[in-house]
Design an enzyme around this catalytic site. Structure first.
Site, PDB file in Angstrom:
ATOM      1  CB  THR A 112       0.790   6.051   7.706  1.00 40.35           C
ATOM      2  OG1 THR A 112       0.931   4.462   6.167  1.00 40.35           O
ATOM      3  CG2 THR A 112      -0.787   6.253   7.412  1.00 40.35           C
ATOM      4  CE  LYS A 115      -0.694   2.264   4.544  1.00 39.86           C
ATOM      5  NZ  LYS A 115       0.679   2.273   4.769  1.00 39.86           N
TER       6      LYS A 115
END
Length: 290
Positions: free
Chosen positions: A97, A172
């Site tokens: 991420t 995300k």
């Protein structure tokens, strides 16, 4: 079966790479702490390499799951980076991420070298990685995604391309924004029940079957009530992710008032010494406040 490299053997990457090897792929791993790569190779029967470049040499796919923007750049770029070792046409799949900024930078860098790049952050935590039940949200060229999807399904229950490069990372961020609000709401509900003298477990048994139910409630309420905070994604990492959400919101004009507030609550948890506690520790903050 494919020849693969996997870069980063943390709590997520270690089991993910293991699933790939167990599925019959030829996997070579790299980890910044070499002893962990050696341990993985001994346990799973794969190979390990001293640099990302050497791990990536000859690989059809290079998967990465590291810590942050700088970590990702370090395994991709430079003379010892994966891009230097990847063949033309090879596909880099990033499960970290990170910001959409670094994704754009590395997508362009890969394309300039004749390689392909898919941003593919994951959700599901350590348990999802260990059980091969991750959700993967992807961005990148359709052809690159189509080629990489069968590899990713080895450790995923759902894998989907959302759009062009960066769309996976943006999705995300949506995931983390939603979780932040949910965990704070659950923490406040349990705190309210506690202060009202109610049995928190009985309360959850009832409300989890209605509109208030969520994954967070079903999987975290018991450990929250028991003051146990080692069952999921760490506060330090959540603050990193929420920082990405908030800075991107500034760029796009999105309004994230609840996310900004919860980020400050997580800052309080860090001050309590809970940086490595899981994200459900927002409840510990409320208990401390009384």
């Amino acid at each position: 079966m494919a020849k693969l490299a996997f870069l980063g053997l943390g709590v997520m990457g270690y089991p993910m790479a293991g699933h790939l090897q167990a599925a019959g792929h030829d996997v070579c791993v790299y980890n910044r702490t070499a002893s962990k790569a050696e341990k993985w190779a001994s346990q799973h029967g794969g190979r390990h390499a001293p640099t990302p470049r050497e791990a990536a040499e000859g690989a059809e796919f290079v998967m990465a799951c590291v810590g942050n923007d700088d970590d990702l750049r370090s395994v991709c770029l430079g003379g010892d980076g994966a891009f230097a070792g990847m063949d033309e046409g090879a596909i880099f799949v990033d499960h970290t991420t990170v910001s959409s900024k670094v994704t754009a930078e590395l997508y362009a860098g890969a394309r300039a070298g004749g390689q392909q790049f898919v941003d593919a952050p994951v959700s599901g935590g350590q348990a999802g990685a260990e059980n091969g039940q991750l959700s993967i949200m992807c961005g990148g060229d359709q052809a690159a995604y189509d080629a990489a999807e069968p590899i990713m399904t080895t450790y995923a229950k759902l894998c989907r391309r959302i759009g062009e490069s960066g769309a996976g990372q943006m999705t995300k961020m949506c995931n983390q924004i939603a979780i932040a609000g949910l965990v704070q709401g659950l923490s406040e509900a349990l705190h309210f029940a506690e202060k009202a003298g109610l049995d928190g477990r009985a309360v959850v048994e009832v409300i989890s079957q209605g509109a208030a139910g969520s994954w967070q409630m079903n999987n975290r309420y018991e450990t929250m009530l028991d003051d146990k905070w080692e069952h999921g994604f760490a506060v330090d990492w959540m603050r990193k992710d929420l920082g990405i959400c908030l800075s991107t919101a500034d760029e796009t004009g999105a309004s994230l008032p609840v996310t900004a507030l919860v980020d400050q609550f997580y800052k309080d948890v860090q001050k309590m010494g809970g940086g490595r506690w899981d994200t459900s520790s927002l409840f510990a903050r409320l208990r401390k406040l009384g």
